[in-house]
Design a protein around this motif. Structure first.
Motif, PDB file in Angstrom:
ATOM      1  N   GLU A  36     -18.522  14.944  -4.297  1.00 42.09           N
ATOM      2  CA  GLU A  36     -19.060  14.484  -3.016  1.00 42.09           C
ATOM      3  C   GLU A  36     -18.505  15.292  -1.857  1.00 42.09           C
ATOM      4  O   GLU A  36     -17.364  15.761  -1.897  1.00 42.09           O
ATOM      5  N   ALA A  37     -19.318  15.438  -0.830  1.00 41.42           N
ATOM      6  CA  ALA A  37     -18.874  16.101   0.395  1.00 41.42           C
ATOM      7  C   ALA A  37     -19.760  15.648   1.549  1.00 41.42           C
ATOM      8  O   ALA A  37     -20.988  15.823   1.501  1.00 41.42           O
ATOM      9  N   PRO A  38     -19.196  15.036   2.581  1.00 38.80           N
ATOM     10  CA  PRO A  38     -19.997  14.655   3.754  1.00 38.80           C
ATOM     11  C   PRO A  38     -20.427  15.899   4.520  1.00 38.80           C
ATOM     12  O   PRO A  38     -19.700  16.904   4.560  1.00 38.80           O
ATOM     13  N   LEU A  39     -21.617  15.856   5.120  1.00 38.65           N
ATOM     14  CA  LEU A  39     -22.114  16.968   5.906  1.00 38.65           C
ATOM     15  C   LEU A  39     -21.617  16.880   7.345  1.00 38.65           C
ATOM     16  O   LEU A  39     -21.413  15.783   7.876  1.00 38.65           O
ATOM     17  N   PRO A  46     -26.435  15.931   9.985  1.00 37.48           N
ATOM     18  CA  PRO A  46     -27.524  15.655   9.044  1.00 37.48           C
ATOM     19  C   PRO A  46     -28.372  16.897   8.771  1.00 37.48           C
ATOM     20  O   PRO A  46     -28.657  17.682   9.683  1.00 37.48           O
ATOM     21  N   ASP A  95     -27.357  13.052   4.788  1.00 38.89           N
ATOM     22  CA  ASP A  95     -26.103  12.984   5.538  1.00 38.89           C
ATOM     23  C   ASP A  95     -24.886  13.325   4.681  1.00 38.89           C
ATOM     24  O   ASP A  95     -23.832  13.695   5.212  1.00 38.89           O
ATOM     25  N   ASN A  96     -25.016  13.166   3.366  1.00 39.42           N
ATOM     26  CA  ASN A  96     -23.864  13.310   2.480  1.00 39.42           C
ATOM     27  C   ASN A  96     -24.310  13.898   1.146  1.00 39.42           C
ATOM     28  O   ASN A  96     -25.338  13.487   0.591  1.00 39.42           O
ATOM     29  N   ILE A  97     -23.568  14.877   0.647  1.00 41.49           N
ATOM     30  CA  ILE A  97     -23.868  15.452  -0.666  1.00 41.49           C
ATOM     31  C   ILE A  97     -23.164  14.620  -1.733  1.00 41.49           C
ATOM     32  O   ILE A  97     -21.960  14.355  -1.643  1.00 41.49           O
ATOM     33  N   ARG A  98     -23.909  14.191  -2.727  1.00 47.31           N
ATOM     34  CA  ARG A  98     -23.335  13.491  -3.884  1.00 47.31           C
ATOM     35  C   ARG A  98     -24.012  14.037  -5.135  1.00 47.31           C
ATOM     36  O   ARG A  98     -25.103  13.609  -5.498  1.00 47.31           O
ATOM     37  N   THR A 119     -22.404  21.828  -3.193  1.00 42.87           N
ATOM     38  CA  THR A 119     -21.039  22.088  -2.758  1.00 42.87           C
ATOM     39  C   THR A 119     -20.612  23.482  -3.218  1.00 42.87           C
ATOM     40  O   THR A 119     -21.387  24.235  -3.804  1.00 42.87           O
ATOM     41  N   CYS A 126     -20.668  21.550   4.877  1.00 35.44           N
ATOM     42  CA  CYS A 126     -19.821  20.424   4.460  1.00 35.44           C
ATOM     43  C   CYS A 126     -18.573  20.307   5.325  1.00 35.44           C
ATOM     44  O   CYS A 126     -18.042  21.310   5.808  1.00 35.44           O
ATOM     45  N   MET A 127     -18.081  19.083   5.477  1.00 36.27           N
ATOM     46  CA  MET A 127     -16.855  18.859   6.245  1.00 36.27           C
ATOM     47  C   MET A 127     -15.625  19.405   5.528  1.00 36.27           C
ATOM     48  O   MET A 127     -14.649  19.804   6.156  1.00 36.27           O
TER      49      MET A 127
END
Length: 355
Positions: free
Chosen positions: A12-15, A18, A27-30, A299, A327-328
Motif C-alpha cells: 500500500e501507498a497513499p497518493l 488524487p 486516492d490510495n494504491i493498494r 508502487t 506516492c507519499m
C-alpha cells in the motif's frame, strides 16, 4: 535454484494527490505483492495492480489466479528454465495479465540474482538512466495549469496531460497548459479512450491549429475500436500512441498491419510481464514503430521491474514511469533511484530490493 513456494501479500501507498483520468479517480494504491522463495534461500518480488476498468482484474481475482492456478503449475521448476516457466504459467490460466506480470517479474528478479547481475544488464544493458514524464490529472483548467507549473518548477521537462472527460474543455485545458509552461516543455496528451473517432480528429486538429506542439496523443478512442484508431491516425498529423488497444504480441501485429497507430505503449500489467513485453518491443522495432514503457497505479516494486526492462531496450524511447513519484512514501528499500524525472539503475543483483 528451484521455486519452492509463492506467497501473496499486499503493498500500500497513499497518493500525494488524487489521481484522476477519464476512467477513474484514485486516492490510495493498494496492490498485490508476491514473493517467490527458492530452495536455496533466495526471494524474488513482484507486484500486480488490480485495474478492473482496464485489465478486468481485482485484488481477489489476482490472488486467486496466483495461488490456485499459477503456483501449482510452476512450483518445483528451475529458475533458469525461463521459457518453460512462462509457458506453464501461460497455459495455467487465460488472461489475468496482472497476476502473470507479478509472477513474471519475480521470476526475472531471481533469474538475475542467480547470475549476480542487475536485471537490466541481463536483458540487454542498453543504458542505466531514464527520463520519465509526470502525470497531470484531469481537473478544471486552473488546477491543471497550477499542477503543470508546479511540475516544471520541480524539474520535469515532460508532462503527460490527462484529458477525455469533455471535448471542448479538453482543447481549453491543453492550450492553457501550453501557454503557461512555454514552448520548451514536452506535452503528451492521454485521452484514456475518452473520445469518439470524429471528436478525436476535431480536437487534435484544433490543438494543431493552436500550435500546441504536442508530442503525441495516447489512446484517443475505445480500445476495441481499431478502425477508429486507424481513422484518427490517418487524419491527424500528431503521433497517435496505442495503449489499451495493445495487450499482446498478436494485437501489436494487428495494429501495425492496419496502420492504426504510430507508437505503442507497453505496460507489464497488460502484457503479463517482461517475457511477453520483449516480444512486443521486438515486433515494433522490426516495423519501425517506437515504444513507450508505461505503468498503471503501481508502487516502486513493479515500476522498478518496468524500469529495468526499459533500460535494456533501445526501441523504448519514451518513459512514463512516474508511479513512485505520485506516492507519499516508498513501501520497499532499494531498487532504482527515482530522483525527480531521472531514474537511475542500481548495481544490485536482480531488481535490486533489500528483503
Amino acid at each position: 535454484m528451484k521455486i519452492a513456494d509463492i506467497q501473496v501479500g499486499v503493498v500500500e501507498a497513499p497518493l500525494i494527490t488524487p489521481f484522476k483520468t477519464a476512467l477513474r479517480t484514485v486516492d490510495n494504491i493498494r496492490n498485490i505483492a508476491i514473493y517467490i522463495y527458492t530452495d536455496d534461500g533466495h526471494i524474488g518480488v513482484g507486484e500486480a495492480a488490480p485495474t478492473a476498468v482496464i485489465t478486468g482484474e481485482t485484488s481477489a481475482s489476482i490472488s486467486h489466479a496466483i495461488t490456485e492456478f499459477i503456483k501449482p503449475a510452476i512450483v518445483g521448476m528451475d529458475i533458469e528454465e525461463i521459457a518453460a516457466i512462462m509457458e506453464r504459467m501461460e497455459k495455467s490460466i487465460v488472461k489475468n495479465t496482472s497476476a502473470k506480470a507479478a509472477v513474471d517479474m519475480a521470476i526475472y528478479d531471481l533469474y538475475a540474482k542467480h547470475y549476480k547481475t542487475p536485471l537490466y544488464k541481463l536483458l540487454g544493458g542498453y543504458r542505466k538512466e531514464l527520463i520519465t514524464d509526470i502525470t497531470i490529472s484531469v481537473n478544471d483548467v486552473d488546477e491543471m495549469v497550477k499542477d503543470s507549473l508546479s511540475a516544471v518548477e520541480r524539474g520535469f521537462n515532460i508532462l503527460k496531460v490527462k484529458v477525455g472527460k469533455d471535448p471542448i474543455g479538453d482543447i481549453e485545458r491543453v492550450i492553457a497548459i501550453r501557454e503557461a509552461v512555454g514552448p520548451n516543455t514536452t506535452l503528451r496528451v492521454d485521452a484514456n479512450q475518452g473520445w469518439t473517432p470524429k471528436q478525436a480528429v476535431r480536437i487534435i486538429g484544433a490543438l494543431e491549429d493552436a500550435n500546441t506542439n504536442i508530442e503525441l496523443v495516447e489512446q484517443p478512442v475505445h480500445s476495441s475500436d481499431i478502425e477508429g484508431m486507424r481513422y484518427v491516425t490517418s487524419n491527424t498529423l500528431t503521433n497517435i500512441l496505442a495503449d489499451e488497444s495493445v495487450f499482446s504480441p498478436k494485437e501489436a501485429i494487428m495494429l501495425i498491419e492496419k496502420r492504426a497507430a504510430d507508437l505503442i505503449n507497453i505496460k507489464l500489467m497488460k502484457t503479463g510481464g517482461i517475457y511477453q513485453a520483449q516480444k512486443i518491443v521486438h515486433i515494433a522495432e522490426a516495423n519501425g514503430i517506437e515504444c513507450m514503457i508505461g505503468c498503471m497505479l503501481e508502487t516502486k516494486i513493479s515500476v522498478s521491474a518496468a524500469a529495468h526492462f526499459a533500460a535494456s531496450q533501445k526501441n523504448i524511447t519514451m518513459i512514463d514511469l512516474d508511479g513512485p513519484l505520485l506516492c507519499m512514501n516508498d513501501p520497499v528499500i532499494g531498487g532504482p533511484t527515482f530522483n525527480g524525472q531521472i531514474i537511475t539503475m542500481s548495481s544490485e543483483p536482480g531488481i535490486g530490493f533489500s528483503l
